[in-house]
Scaffold this active site. Structure first.
Site, PDB file in Angstrom:
ATOM      1  N   TYR A  13      32.117  39.598  40.603  1.00 19.60           N
ATOM      2  CA  TYR A  13      32.734  38.337  41.649  1.00 19.60           C
ATOM      3  C   TYR A  13      32.476  38.572  43.056  1.00 19.60           C
ATOM      4  CZ  TYR A  13      36.799  35.453  43.302  1.00 19.60           C
ATOM      5  OH  TYR A  13      37.566  35.193  44.248  1.00 19.60           O
ATOM      6  N   ASP A  33      23.400  47.023  39.435  1.00 18.76           N
ATOM      7  CA  ASP A  33      24.437  46.486  38.413  1.00 18.76           C
ATOM      8  C   ASP A  33      24.375  46.769  37.007  1.00 18.76           C
ATOM      9  OD1 ASP A  33      27.450  43.879  39.470  1.00 18.76           O
ATOM     10  OD2 ASP A  33      27.353  44.840  37.182  1.00 18.76           O
ATOM     11  N   SER A 127      41.746  48.210  49.405  1.00 23.92           N
ATOM     12  CA  SER A 127      42.143  47.743  49.148  1.00 23.92           C
ATOM     13  C   SER A 127      43.541  47.479  49.716  1.00 23.92           C
ATOM     14  CB  SER A 127      42.581  47.956  46.972  1.00 23.92           C
ATOM     15  OG  SER A 127      43.144  47.313  46.675  1.00 23.92           O
ATOM     16  N   TYR A 152      43.887  53.444  39.927  1.00 17.37           N
ATOM     17  CA  TYR A 152      43.316  52.478  39.726  1.00 17.37           C
ATOM     18  C   TYR A 152      43.812  52.707  41.623  1.00 17.37           C
ATOM     19  CZ  TYR A 152      41.196  48.179  42.492  1.00 17.37           C
ATOM     20  OH  TYR A 152      39.655  47.547  43.408  1.00 17.37           O
ATOM     21  N   LYS A 156      40.795  54.282  44.716  1.00 22.26           N
ATOM     22  CA  LYS A 156      40.256  53.686  46.038  1.00 22.26           C
ATOM     23  C   LYS A 156      41.253  55.208  47.357  1.00 22.26           C
ATOM     24  CE  LYS A 156      38.726  49.889  44.877  1.00 22.26           C
ATOM     25  NZ  LYS A 156      36.956  50.329  44.383  1.00 22.26           N
ATOM     26  N   PHE A 181      42.762  42.327  50.528  1.00 21.39           N
ATOM     27  CA  PHE A 181      43.823  41.843  49.709  1.00 21.39           C
ATOM     28  C   PHE A 181      44.387  40.657  48.439  1.00 21.39           C
ATOM     29  CE2 PHE A 181      47.837  42.888  52.594  1.00 21.39           C
ATOM     30  CZ  PHE A 181      46.798  43.631  53.235  1.00 21.39           C
ATOM     31  N   PHE A 221      56.123  35.994  36.434  1.00 19.99           N
ATOM     32  CA  PHE A 221      56.691  37.140  36.982  1.00 19.99           C
ATOM     33  C   PHE A 221      57.517  37.062  37.467  1.00 19.99           C
ATOM     34  CE2 PHE A 221      52.685  38.619  34.372  1.00 19.99           C
ATOM     35  CZ  PHE A 221      52.515  38.470  33.080  1.00 19.99           C
ATOM     36  N   GLY A 300      55.142  47.439  37.640  1.00 24.23           N
ATOM     37  CA  GLY A 300      54.131  48.186  38.683  1.00 24.23           C
ATOM     38  C   GLY A 300      54.032  47.293  39.615  1.00 24.23           C
ATOM     39  N   ASP A 301      54.592  45.896  39.641  1.00 20.13           N
ATOM     40  CA  ASP A 301      54.501  44.843  40.808  1.00 20.13           C
ATOM     41  C   ASP A 301      55.499  45.278  42.081  1.00 20.13           C
ATOM     42  OD1 ASP A 301      52.403  43.253  39.710  1.00 20.13           O
ATOM     43  OD2 ASP A 301      53.815  41.606  38.939  1.00 20.13           O
TER      44      ASP A 301
HETATM   45  P1  NAD Z   1      34.110  42.724  39.177  1.00 18.03           P
HETATM   46  O1  NAD Z   1      34.306  43.445  38.256  1.00 18.03           O
HETATM   47  O2  NAD Z   1      33.459  41.412  39.436  1.00 18.03           O
HETATM   48  O3  NAD Z   1      32.676  43.415  40.476  1.00 18.03           O
HETATM   49  C1  NAD Z   1      32.028  44.984  40.351  1.00 18.03           C
HETATM   50  C2  NAD Z   1      31.524  44.846  39.685  1.00 18.03           C
HETATM   51  O4  NAD Z   1      30.351  46.706  39.607  1.00 18.03           O
HETATM   52  C3  NAD Z   1      30.771  44.604  37.712  1.00 18.03           C
HETATM   53  O5  NAD Z   1      29.404  43.517  38.185  1.00 18.03           O
HETATM   54  C4  NAD Z   1      30.854  45.752  37.846  1.00 18.03           C
HETATM   55  O6  NAD Z   1      29.455  45.328  36.234  1.00 18.03           O
HETATM   56  C5  NAD Z   1      29.621  46.934  38.633  1.00 18.03           C
HETATM   57  N1  NAD Z   1      30.053  48.041  37.721  1.00 18.03           N
HETATM   58  C6  NAD Z   1      31.175  48.783  37.818  1.00 18.03           C
HETATM   59  N2  NAD Z   1      31.305  50.011  37.244  1.00 18.03           N
HETATM   60  C7  NAD Z   1      29.827  50.604  37.836  1.00 18.03           C
HETATM   61  C8  NAD Z   1      28.871  51.261  37.680  1.00 18.03           C
HETATM   62  N3  NAD Z   1      29.352  52.954  37.468  1.00 18.03           N
HETATM   63  N4  NAD Z   1      27.276  51.535  38.339  1.00 18.03           N
HETATM   64  C9  NAD Z   1      27.676  50.315  38.673  1.00 18.03           C
HETATM   65  N5  NAD Z   1      28.048  49.245  38.541  1.00 18.03           N
HETATM   66  C10 NAD Z   1      29.164  48.995  38.214  1.00 18.03           C
HETATM   67  O7  NAD Z   1      34.579  43.192  40.578  1.00 18.03           O
HETATM   68  P2  NAD Z   1      35.392  42.560  42.207  1.00 18.03           P
HETATM   69  O8  NAD Z   1      36.355  41.542  42.203  1.00 18.03           O
HETATM   70  O9  NAD Z   1      34.518  41.292  42.232  1.00 18.03           O
HETATM   71  O10 NAD Z   1      35.963  43.508  42.952  1.00 18.03           O
HETATM   72  C11 NAD Z   1      34.934  44.128  43.719  1.00 18.03           C
HETATM   73  C12 NAD Z   1      35.302  45.662  43.955  1.00 18.03           C
HETATM   74  O11 NAD Z   1      36.058  45.923  45.002  1.00 18.03           O
HETATM   75  C13 NAD Z   1      35.761  46.771  43.456  1.00 18.03           C
HETATM   76  O12 NAD Z   1      35.692  48.015  44.260  1.00 18.03           O
HETATM   77  C14 NAD Z   1      36.866  46.401  42.928  1.00 18.03           C
HETATM   78  O13 NAD Z   1      37.797  47.519  43.780  1.00 18.03           O
HETATM   79  C15 NAD Z   1      37.808  45.579  44.915  1.00 18.03           C
HETATM   80  N6  NAD Z   1      38.607  45.114  44.969  1.00 18.03           N
HETATM   81  C16 NAD Z   1      38.937  43.744  44.285  1.00 18.03           C
HETATM   82  C17 NAD Z   1      39.965  43.015  44.391  1.00 18.03           C
HETATM   83  C18 NAD Z   1      39.919  41.509  43.693  1.00 18.03           C
HETATM   84  O14 NAD Z   1      40.951  41.705  43.308  1.00 18.03           O
HETATM   85  N7  NAD Z   1      39.385  41.267  42.321  1.00 18.03           N
HETATM   86  C19 NAD Z   1      41.116  43.385  45.594  1.00 18.03           C
HETATM   87  C20 NAD Z   1      40.714  44.550  46.107  1.00 18.03           C
HETATM   88  C21 NAD Z   1      39.726  45.038  45.914  1.00 18.03           C
HETATM   89  C1  WQD Z   2      49.826  38.088  41.638  1.00 17.56           C
HETATM   90  C2  WQD Z   2      51.687  38.042  41.852  1.00 17.56           C
HETATM   91  C3  WQD Z   2      52.375  38.625  39.903  1.00 17.56           C
HETATM   92  C4  WQD Z   2      49.482  36.821  36.545  1.00 17.56           C
HETATM   93  C5  WQD Z   2      46.051  43.044  41.591  1.00 17.56           C
HETATM   94  C6  WQD Z   2      45.589  44.809  41.988  1.00 17.56           C
HETATM   95  C7  WQD Z   2      45.679  44.793  43.080  1.00 17.56           C
HETATM   96  C8  WQD Z   2      44.095  43.955  44.126  1.00 17.56           C
HETATM   97  C9  WQD Z   2      44.395  42.855  43.539  1.00 17.56           C
HETATM   98  C10 WQD Z   2      42.533  44.965  43.589  1.00 17.56           C
HETATM   99  C11 WQD Z   2      51.616  39.206  41.395  1.00 17.56           C
HETATM  100  C12 WQD Z   2      52.071  37.392  39.281  1.00 17.56           C
HETATM  101  C13 WQD Z   2      50.077  37.075  37.670  1.00 17.56           C
HETATM  102  C14 WQD Z   2      50.679  35.918  35.536  1.00 17.56           C
HETATM  103  C15 WQD Z   2      51.948  36.152  37.843  1.00 17.56           C
HETATM  104  N1  WQD Z   2      43.376  44.591  42.956  1.00 17.56           N
HETATM  105  N2  WQD Z   2      51.345  36.904  38.542  1.00 17.56           N
HETATM  106  N3  WQD Z   2      51.641  35.559  36.241  1.00 17.56           N
HETATM  107  O1  WQD Z   2      48.694  42.442  41.257  1.00 17.56           O
HETATM  108  O2  WQD Z   2      48.858  41.498  43.822  1.00 17.56           O
HETATM  109  O3  WQD Z   2      46.645  42.648  42.627  1.00 17.56           O
HETATM  110  O4  WQD Z   2      44.700  42.015  42.371  1.00 17.56           O
HETATM  111  O5  WQD Z   2      41.782  46.240  44.486  1.00 17.56           O
HETATM  112  O6  WQD Z   2      44.840  46.480  43.320  1.00 17.56           O
HETATM  113  O7  WQD Z   2      47.173  44.801  41.607  1.00 17.56           O
HETATM  114  O8  WQD Z   2      47.563  40.113  41.857  1.00 17.56           O
HETATM  115  O9  WQD Z   2      47.248  38.435  40.687  1.00 17.56           O
HETATM  116  O10 WQD Z   2      47.473  40.256  39.085  1.00 17.56           O
HETATM  117  O11 WQD Z   2      49.598  38.685  41.051  1.00 17.56           O
HETATM  118  O12 WQD Z   2      53.036  35.983  37.841  1.00 17.56           O
HETATM  119  O13 WQD Z   2      50.137  35.986  34.839  1.00 17.56           O
HETATM  120  O14 WQD Z   2      51.081  37.119  40.656  1.00 17.56           O
HETATM  121  O15 WQD Z   2      53.602  39.050  39.073  1.00 17.56           O
HETATM  122  O16 WQD Z   2      53.276  38.664  41.822  1.00 17.56           O
HETATM  123  P1  WQD Z   2      48.201  42.031  41.877  1.00 17.56           P
HETATM  124  P2  WQD Z   2      47.849  39.205  40.269  1.00 17.56           P
END
Ligand code: NAD
Ligand code: WQD
Length: 342
Positions: A13, A33, A127, A152, A156, A181, A221, A300-301
């Site tokens: 993503y 990937d 994160s 998870y 991080k 965020f 939630f 956990g929220d």
């Molecule tokens: P995503 O799952 O869409 O992208 C991660 C990609 O990494 C995937 O395409 C997956 O196939 C690949 N991957 C996973 N493990 C692998 C491995 N061992 N070797 C090679 N490829 C591998 O996730 P995203 O939302 O794009 O997140 C990207 C990064 O940002 C992650 O590190 C995630 O923890 C971090 N992050 C995401 C969010 C969020 O809410 N999306 C928030 C904070 C941090």
């Molecule tokens: C947002 C708000 C839910 C779904 C997560 C990870 C965090 C980071 C980002 C990677 C919360 C509420 C959600 C639903 C709802 N990822 N909600 N109904 O929990 O802030 O963060 O993603 O690092 O580590 O924990 O994101 O989008 O799941 O939730 O009411 O069906 O929406 O309770 O308050 P969150 P989220």
């Protein structure tokens, strides 16, 4: 000559949006990937947007031999952006060893290769989860990290520490950890976006799937939090704004503009938005009569969090620019595109 950037997780993503911004800024991109959470077709969609096909290799970065072999064959990488990780919070509680192994071993393999093959720069996806529920809002980069709520989150926190310590011990290395965020939305072209597998755990994909008729109704939630409307508050940032910050981070490292060898930045908008506010904004901008009901809190929220972005704004010269309205509309346009809805 264009600098070569390795983007791990580049079909995912946030990775795919970042590949687009890097290419449009003149960088050459190699994606690695394992496709564990993304589709190979994303490479075609990136090419459709930019007119440039990124190089792509499929392998698992926890495989040490394959990772070394990759760096032996690609000696001219100027920097790495390391997105590849498993990211589902709930799943990490069920499968902690998978999360620790996947997220930590992959980073260690990369750092080891950086030292061995002299790749000086790395940007790491961290994160806001490392802050837990902070006592004082908004959170700055100095806000203490709290005991992680999930395996998870712990990956991080541990990864940040591994990065910091490895950079300290190796004067040739420099790195930036970016604490995202809540990334939401999709590219304006609607050709790339978030592709959750199964029932989405995150709010915005659940909303767009409900609006598309795939889910019956959204469960909000909790409405008994200590917030103005009782629902939880987050800092939702457009994924394209987030992607652009990575280009800035890469410019900073490759141009030796960093102040410290290891730096940390918050990437958010600086605005806290409640879940109910987001739902109402989605209904307003899309015109979709989204069904929702209030249910109990999700285990956990945290109650509320948003970023103090002043350090990123001043030091990186970067600021999130998209409005919540634009962001939610882009998420809806992406959902409509993949579902064939007019
Ligand atoms: P995503 O799952 O869409 O992208 C991660 C990609 O990494 C995937 O395409 C997956 O196939 C690949 N991957 C996973 N493990 C692998 C491995 N061992 N070797 C090679 N490829 C591998 O996730 P995203 O939302 O794009 O997140 C990207 C990064 O940002 C992650 O590190 C995630 O923890 C971090 N992050 C995401 C969010 C969020 O809410 N999306 C928030 C904070 C941090
Ligand atoms: C947002 C708000 C839910 C779904 C997560 C990870 C965090 C980071 C980002 C990677 C919360 C509420 C959600 C639903 C709802 N990822 N909600 N109904 O929990 O802030 O963060 O993603 O690092 O580590 O924990 O994101 O989008 O799941 O939730 O009411 O069906 O929406 O309770 O308050 P969150 P989220």
């Amino acid at each position: 000559m264009a600098l070569k950037i390795l983007v791990t997780g580049g079909t995912g993503y946030i990775g795919s949006h970042t590949v687009v911004e890097l290419q449009q800024s003149g960088y050459e991109v190699i994606i690695v990937d394992d496709l564990s959470n993304s589709e190979k077709a994303t490479v075609n969609n990136i090419e459709q947007i930019t007119g440039i096909r990124p190089h792509f290799e499929q392998f698992d970065l926890t495989d040490r031999n394959k990772t070394h072999d990759f760096f032996k064959r690609n000696p001219e990488i100027a920097a790495i952006i390391h997105f590849a990780a498993a990211k589902a919070v709930g799943e990490s509680v069920q499968m902690p060893l998978h999360y620790y192994r996947n997220n930590i071993v992959s980073l260690m393999n990369l750092l080891e290769c950086q030292i061995e093959y002299q790749v000086p720069n790395i940007v790491f996806s961290s994160s806001c989860t490392v802050y837990g529920q902070p006592e004082v809002l908004p959170v700055t980069e100095q806000t203490p990290r709290l005991e992680p709520e999930s395996p998870y989150g712990n990956t991080k926190r541990i990864s940040e520490d591994i990065l910091r310590d490895t950079i300290k011990a190796n004067p040739g290395l420099k790195g930036i950890a970016l604490r995202y965020f809540n990334p939401v939305g999709a590219h304006d072209s609607a050709l790339i976006g978030e592709l959750p597998r199964g029932v989405p755990g995150n709010l915005v994909p659940f909303i767009t799937q409900t609006a598309a008729g795939i889910r019956e109704e959204l469960s909000v939630f909790g409405d008994d939090y200590d917030t103005p409307d009782g629902s939880a508050i987050r800092d939702f940032i457009h994924v394209v704004d987030l992607a652009k910050a990575h280009v800035v981070a890469i410019n900073r490292l490759t141009g030796n503009g960093n102040k410290e060898a290891y730096e940390v930045f918050n990437l958010g908008t600086g605005n806290g938005v409640s879940v109910l506010e987001l739902v109402h904004t989605f209904r307003k901008v899309t015109g979709v009569d989204l069904k929702f009901k209030i249910v109990g809190r999700r285990a956990g929220d945290i109650e509320k969090i948003w970023a103090d972005t002043s350090y990123a704004n001043e030091e990186l010269g970067w600021k999130a620019e998209k409005t919540l309205e634009e962001t939610l509309l882009s998420a809806w346009n992406w959902e409509k595109n993949i579902r064939g809805i007019q």
